[in-house]
Design a protein around this motif. Structure first.
Motif, short mmCIF file in Angstrom:
data_model
loop_
_atom_site.label_atom_id
_atom_site.label_comp_id
_atom_site.label_asym_id
_atom_site.label_seq_id
_atom_site.Cartn_x
_atom_site.Cartn_y
_atom_site.Cartn_z
N ALA A 5 0.75 -1.03 -0.02
CA ALA A 5 0.08 -0.11 0.09
C ALA A 5 0.80 1.14 0.08
O ALA A 5 0.51 2.22 -0.59
N PRO A 6 1.91 1.18 0.87
CA PRO A 6 2.91 2.45 0.56
C PRO A 6 3.14 2.75 -0.72
O PRO A 6 3.48 3.99 -1.11
N MET A 11 3.75 6.12 -5.32
CA MET A 11 3.58 6.44 -6.68
C MET A 11 2.59 7.38 -7.15
O MET A 11 2.67 8.37 -8.03
N LYS A 12 1.51 7.58 -6.37
CA LYS A 12 0.55 8.49 -6.63
C LYS A 12 0.97 10.00 -6.16
O LYS A 12 0.62 11.08 -6.96
N GLU A 13 1.58 10.13 -5.06
CA GLU A 13 2.26 11.31 -4.61
C GLU A 13 3.31 12.03 -5.67
O GLU A 13 3.33 13.25 -5.78
N LYS A 14 4.08 11.00 -6.16
CA LYS A 14 4.96 11.43 -7.17
C LYS A 14 4.57 11.28 -8.38
O LYS A 14 5.56 11.63 -9.62
N SER A 15 3.34 10.99 -9.03
CA SER A 15 2.94 10.97 -10.08
C SER A 15 3.64 10.05 -11.00
O SER A 15 4.12 10.40 -12.35
N ILE A 16 4.01 8.87 -10.52
CA ILE A 16 4.58 8.10 -11.50
C ILE A 16 3.81 6.77 -11.59
O ILE A 16 3.24 6.18 -10.73
N ALA A 20 5.58 3.93 -16.44
CA ALA A 20 7.02 4.85 -16.17
C ALA A 20 7.85 3.88 -15.35
O ALA A 20 9.11 3.80 -16.00
N LEU A 21 7.62 2.94 -14.51
CA LEU A 21 8.46 2.14 -13.83
C LEU A 21 8.94 1.24 -14.85
O LEU A 21 10.29 0.75 -14.67
N ILE A 22 7.88 0.56 -15.57
CA ILE A 22 8.38 -0.36 -16.49
C ILE A 22 9.42 0.18 -17.62
O ILE A 22 10.48 -0.37 -17.89
N HIS A 23 8.83 1.22 -18.34
CA HIS A 23 9.55 1.71 -19.41
C HIS A 23 10.65 2.87 -19.30
O HIS A 23 11.60 2.82 -20.08
N HIS A 24 10.52 3.38 -18.06
CA HIS A 24 11.54 4.44 -18.03
C HIS A 24 12.56 4.16 -16.58
O HIS A 24 13.60 4.77 -16.70
N CYS A 50 13.11 1.95 -4.88
CA CYS A 50 13.37 3.12 -4.11
C CYS A 50 14.17 4.32 -4.81
O CYS A 50 13.89 5.60 -4.80
N HIS A 51 15.11 3.81 -5.63
CA HIS A 51 15.86 4.65 -6.38
C HIS A 51 15.27 5.38 -7.54
O HIS A 51 15.09 6.58 -7.57
N ALA A 52 14.01 4.39 -8.30
CA ALA A 52 13.03 5.30 -9.20
C ALA A 52 12.33 6.31 -8.60
O ALA A 52 12.01 7.13 -9.24
N LEU A 53 11.79 6.16 -7.27
CA LEU A 53 10.82 6.82 -6.76
C LEU A 53 11.58 7.78 -5.98
O LEU A 53 10.89 8.60 -5.17
#
Length: 70
Positions: A5-6, A11-16, A20-24, A50-53
């Protein structure tokens, strides 16, 4: 029990998006599937998320203690 859940909140807070996680950010689609179905992930994957977000593990997972039904 581990809850993701976190992760979805972060993801919602950071608009990701999962896209984006998969392709970027190079997160395997199978990992996203496993997360959505509550399956375990490796610490390597946790680190990548953690790095991506740009967050900490507490922003990705939380431990929920299950009550013993003995």
């Amino acid at each position: 029990m581990i809850s993701y859940a976190p992760l979805f909140k972060t993801m919602k807070e950071k608009s990701i998006t999962t896209y984006a996680l998969i392709h970027h950010h190079g997160i395997n689609p199978r990992i996203i599937h496993n997360i959505k179905h509550g399956k375990g992930i490796s610490t390597f994957t946790l680190e990548k998320l953690c790095h991506a977000l740009d967050c900490t593990p507490n922003d990705v997972i939380e431990f929920i203690k299950e009550e013993n039904s003995d």
